[in-house]
Design a protein around this motif. Structure first.
Motif, PDB file in Angstrom:
ATOM      1  N   MET A 182       7.050  64.082  -5.433  1.00  0.00           N
ATOM      2  CA  MET A 182       6.095  64.412  -4.681  1.00  0.00           C
ATOM      3  C   MET A 182       6.360  65.876  -4.070  1.00  0.00           C
ATOM      4  SD  MET A 182       4.884  62.495  -1.085  1.00  0.00           S
ATOM      5  CE  MET A 182       4.179  61.094  -2.043  1.00  0.00           C
ATOM      6  N   THR A 183       5.617  66.730  -3.829  1.00  0.00           N
ATOM      7  CA  THR A 183       5.718  68.159  -3.356  1.00  0.00           C
ATOM      8  C   THR A 183       5.882  68.177  -1.599  1.00  0.00           C
ATOM      9  OG1 THR A 183       3.298  68.579  -2.699  1.00  0.00           O
ATOM     10  CG2 THR A 183       3.963  69.072  -5.211  1.00  0.00           C
ATOM     11  N   LEU A 184       6.467  69.256  -1.319  1.00  0.00           N
ATOM     12  CA  LEU A 184       6.852  69.411   0.221  1.00  0.00           C
ATOM     13  C   LEU A 184       5.390  69.510   0.872  1.00  0.00           C
ATOM     14  CD1 LEU A 184       9.975  71.667   0.119  1.00  0.00           C
ATOM     15  CD2 LEU A 184       9.966  69.223   0.813  1.00  0.00           C
ATOM     16  N   SER A 185       4.362  70.029   0.238  1.00  0.00           N
ATOM     17  CA  SER A 185       3.164  70.130   0.918  1.00  0.00           C
ATOM     18  C   SER A 185       2.630  68.384   1.095  1.00  0.00           C
ATOM     19  CB  SER A 185       2.083  70.869  -0.144  1.00  0.00           C
ATOM     20  OG  SER A 185       2.617  72.211  -0.108  1.00  0.00           O
ATOM     21  N   ALA A 186       2.641  68.005   0.069  1.00  0.00           N
ATOM     22  CA  ALA A 186       2.066  66.490   0.211  1.00  0.00           C
ATOM     23  C   ALA A 186       3.052  65.759   1.238  1.00  0.00           C
ATOM     24  CB  ALA A 186       2.264  65.701  -0.949  1.00  0.00           C
ATOM     25  N   LEU A 187       4.407  65.971   1.374  1.00  0.00           N
ATOM     26  CA  LEU A 187       5.213  65.263   2.259  1.00  0.00           C
ATOM     27  C   LEU A 187       4.676  65.824   3.804  1.00  0.00           C
ATOM     28  CD1 LEU A 187       8.416  65.216   0.411  1.00  0.00           C
ATOM     29  CD2 LEU A 187       7.086  63.371   0.856  1.00  0.00           C
ATOM     30  N   ILE A 188       4.278  67.091   3.959  1.00  0.00           N
ATOM     31  CA  ILE A 188       4.103  67.606   5.073  1.00  0.00           C
ATOM     32  C   ILE A 188       2.604  67.001   5.712  1.00  0.00           C
ATOM     33  CG2 ILE A 188       3.338  69.702   6.344  1.00  0.00           C
ATOM     34  CD1 ILE A 188       5.620  71.133   4.805  1.00  0.00           C
ATOM     35  N   ALA A 189       1.716  67.067   4.746  1.00  0.00           N
ATOM     36  CA  ALA A 189       0.785  66.353   5.062  1.00  0.00           C
ATOM     37  C   ALA A 189       0.776  64.874   5.619  1.00  0.00           C
ATOM     38  CB  ALA A 189      -0.266  66.441   4.111  1.00  0.00           C
ATOM     39  N   ARG A 190       1.876  64.115   4.853  1.00  0.00           N
ATOM     40  CA  ARG A 190       1.866  62.843   5.407  1.00  0.00           C
ATOM     41  C   ARG A 190       2.451  62.645   6.688  1.00  0.00           C
ATOM     42  NH1 ARG A 190       4.088  59.225   0.979  1.00  0.00           N
ATOM     43  NH2 ARG A 190       3.669  57.606   2.590  1.00  0.00           N
ATOM     44  N   VAL A 191       3.513  63.633   7.012  1.00  0.00           N
ATOM     45  CA  VAL A 191       4.337  63.658   7.984  1.00  0.00           C
ATOM     46  C   VAL A 191       3.152  64.008   9.387  1.00  0.00           C
ATOM     47  CG1 VAL A 191       5.888  64.641   9.390  1.00  0.00           C
ATOM     48  CG2 VAL A 191       6.623  64.049   7.276  1.00  0.00           C
ATOM     49  N   GLU A 192       2.393  64.896   9.025  1.00  0.00           N
ATOM     50  CA  GLU A 192       1.359  65.246  10.329  1.00  0.00           C
ATOM     51  C   GLU A 192       0.326  64.194  10.292  1.00  0.00           C
ATOM     52  OE1 GLU A 192       1.419  70.181   9.412  1.00  0.00           O
ATOM     53  OE2 GLU A 192      -0.096  68.930   8.429  1.00  0.00           O
ATOM     54  N   GLU A 193      -0.035  63.296   9.541  1.00  0.00           N
ATOM     55  CA  GLU A 193      -1.200  62.370   9.674  1.00  0.00           C
ATOM     56  C   GLU A 193      -0.594  61.255  10.253  1.00  0.00           C
ATOM     57  OE1 GLU A 193      -2.319  61.949   5.511  1.00  0.00           O
ATOM     58  OE2 GLU A 193      -3.440  63.773   5.419  1.00  0.00           O
ATOM     59  N   GLY A 194       0.783  60.721  10.097  1.00  0.00           N
ATOM     60  CA  GLY A 194       1.218  59.526  10.265  1.00  0.00           C
ATOM     61  C   GLY A 194       1.626  59.544  11.947  1.00  0.00           C
ATOM     62  N   THR A 195       1.713  58.202  12.429  1.00  0.00           N
ATOM     63  CA  THR A 195       2.111  58.148  13.876  1.00  0.00           C
ATOM     64  C   THR A 195       3.089  57.150  14.066  1.00  0.00           C
ATOM     65  OG1 THR A 195       0.334  56.419  14.031  1.00  0.00           O
ATOM     66  CG2 THR A 195      -0.133  58.773  14.695  1.00  0.00           C
ATOM     67  N   ALA A 196       3.313  56.401  13.165  1.00  0.00           N
ATOM     68  CA  ALA A 196       4.302  55.245  13.156  1.00  0.00           C
ATOM     69  C   ALA A 196       5.496  55.442  12.219  1.00  0.00           C
ATOM     70  CB  ALA A 196       3.898  53.949  13.103  1.00  0.00           C
ATOM     71  N   SER A 197       6.576  54.623  12.268  1.00  0.00           N
ATOM     72  CA  SER A 197       7.561  54.567  11.343  1.00  0.00           C
ATOM     73  C   SER A 197       7.030  54.255   9.876  1.00  0.00           C
ATOM     74  CB  SER A 197       8.494  53.403  11.662  1.00  0.00           C
ATOM     75  OG  SER A 197       9.606  53.301  10.778  1.00  0.00           O
ATOM     76  N   SER A 198       7.626  54.820   9.060  1.00  0.00           N
ATOM     77  CA  SER A 198       7.304  54.497   7.419  1.00  0.00           C
ATOM     78  C   SER A 198       8.233  54.692   6.670  1.00  0.00           C
ATOM     79  CB  SER A 198       6.067  55.577   7.324  1.00  0.00           C
ATOM     80  OG  SER A 198       5.740  55.435   5.619  1.00  0.00           O
ATOM     81  N   ALA A 199       8.737  53.455   6.096  1.00  0.00           N
ATOM     82  CA  ALA A 199      10.027  53.583   5.231  1.00  0.00           C
ATOM     83  C   ALA A 199       9.732  54.011   3.943  1.00  0.00           C
ATOM     84  CB  ALA A 199      10.241  52.030   5.035  1.00  0.00           C
ATOM     85  N   GLU A 200       8.251  54.018   3.474  1.00  0.00           N
ATOM     86  CA  GLU A 200       7.910  54.469   2.438  1.00  0.00           C
ATOM     87  C   GLU A 200       8.038  56.079   2.383  1.00  0.00           C
ATOM     88  OE1 GLU A 200       5.662  56.379  -0.522  1.00  0.00           O
ATOM     89  OE2 GLU A 200       5.067  56.197   1.200  1.00  0.00           O
ATOM     90  N   LEU A 201       7.451  56.496   3.456  1.00  0.00           N
ATOM     91  CA  LEU A 201       7.483  58.090   3.505  1.00  0.00           C
ATOM     92  C   LEU A 201       8.954  58.558   3.847  1.00  0.00           C
ATOM     93  CD1 LEU A 201       6.141  60.853   4.061  1.00  0.00           C
ATOM     94  CD2 LEU A 201       5.872  60.304   6.196  1.00  0.00           C
ATOM     95  N   ASP A 202       9.893  57.750   4.677  1.00  0.00           N
ATOM     96  CA  ASP A 202      11.372  58.099   4.567  1.00  0.00           C
ATOM     97  C   ASP A 202      11.977  58.114   3.195  1.00  0.00           C
ATOM     98  OD1 ASP A 202      10.964  58.210   7.425  1.00  0.00           O
ATOM     99  OD2 ASP A 202      11.912  56.251   7.489  1.00  0.00           O
ATOM    100  N   GLY A 203      11.571  57.098   2.430  1.00  0.00           N
ATOM    101  CA  GLY A 203      12.273  57.227   1.175  1.00  0.00           C
ATOM    102  C   GLY A 203      11.756  58.224   0.192  1.00  0.00           C
ATOM    103  N   ALA A 204      10.527  58.580   0.412  1.00  0.00           N
ATOM    104  CA  ALA A 204       9.786  59.858  -0.520  1.00  0.00           C
ATOM    105  C   ALA A 204      10.420  61.112  -0.093  1.00  0.00           C
ATOM    106  CB  ALA A 204       8.136  59.873  -0.176  1.00  0.00           C
TER     107      ALA A 204
END
Length: 143
Positions: free
Chosen positions: A1-23
């Motif tokens: 996953m690219t840093l751009s995609a990770l940034i977008a997911r961080v910006e969109e989320g509001t709660a804890s995300s084990a899946e995003l933490d792992g990515a």
């Protein structure tokens, strides 16, 4: 996953995300570290050692120490809540003479600081290869 995609997911989320933490862990870890996703699948649960970047300032600060050694950071809370984004964070290069490099406004202090850190890495303001061993990144050649 690219840093751009990770940034977008961080910006969109509001709660804890084990899946995003792992990515994030997988994207920023060097070779031979192993995949957080594989470890989670093998254990059928979140690995205890996986950093909680989306909720823990301590985890984000450890990431900054590894990837942006010597950089300064700050986290603030704004009383004027705009779309639920009341926390903002900045990171700055140590040789930037106090100039703010990246800023992020998000729903939690950890997500705001994480986003500012990821933006600095994405923008090439820190070199991932050099930053992992604590050396100051080499200056970028100008055209």
């Amino acid at each position: 996953m690219t840093l751009s995609a990770l940034i977008a997911r961080v910006e969109e989320g509001t709660a804890s995300s084990a899946e995003l933490d792992g990515a994030i862990f997988d994207a920023l870890s060097g070779p031979g570290v192993g995949s957080a996703r594989e470890a989670a699948i093998d254990r059928r649960e979140r690995p205890n050692w996986l950093p909680r970047y989306t909720t823990s300032l301590d985890s984000v600060l450890s990431l900054i120490e590894q990837k942006l050694p010597g950089w300064s950071w700050s986290v603030h809370r704004d009383q004027a809540e705009e779309e639920g984004r009341q926390h903002w964070a900045t990171v700055a290069e140590p040789w930037a003479h106090g100039r703010v490099i990246e800023t992020a406004f998000l729903t939690s202090p950890a997500r705001a600081l994480l986003c500012a850190c990821l933006h600095a890495l994405e923008d090439g303001k820190a070199d991932l290869a050099d930053a992992t061993n604590g050396d100051r990144p080499a200056p970028k050649a100008s055209p």
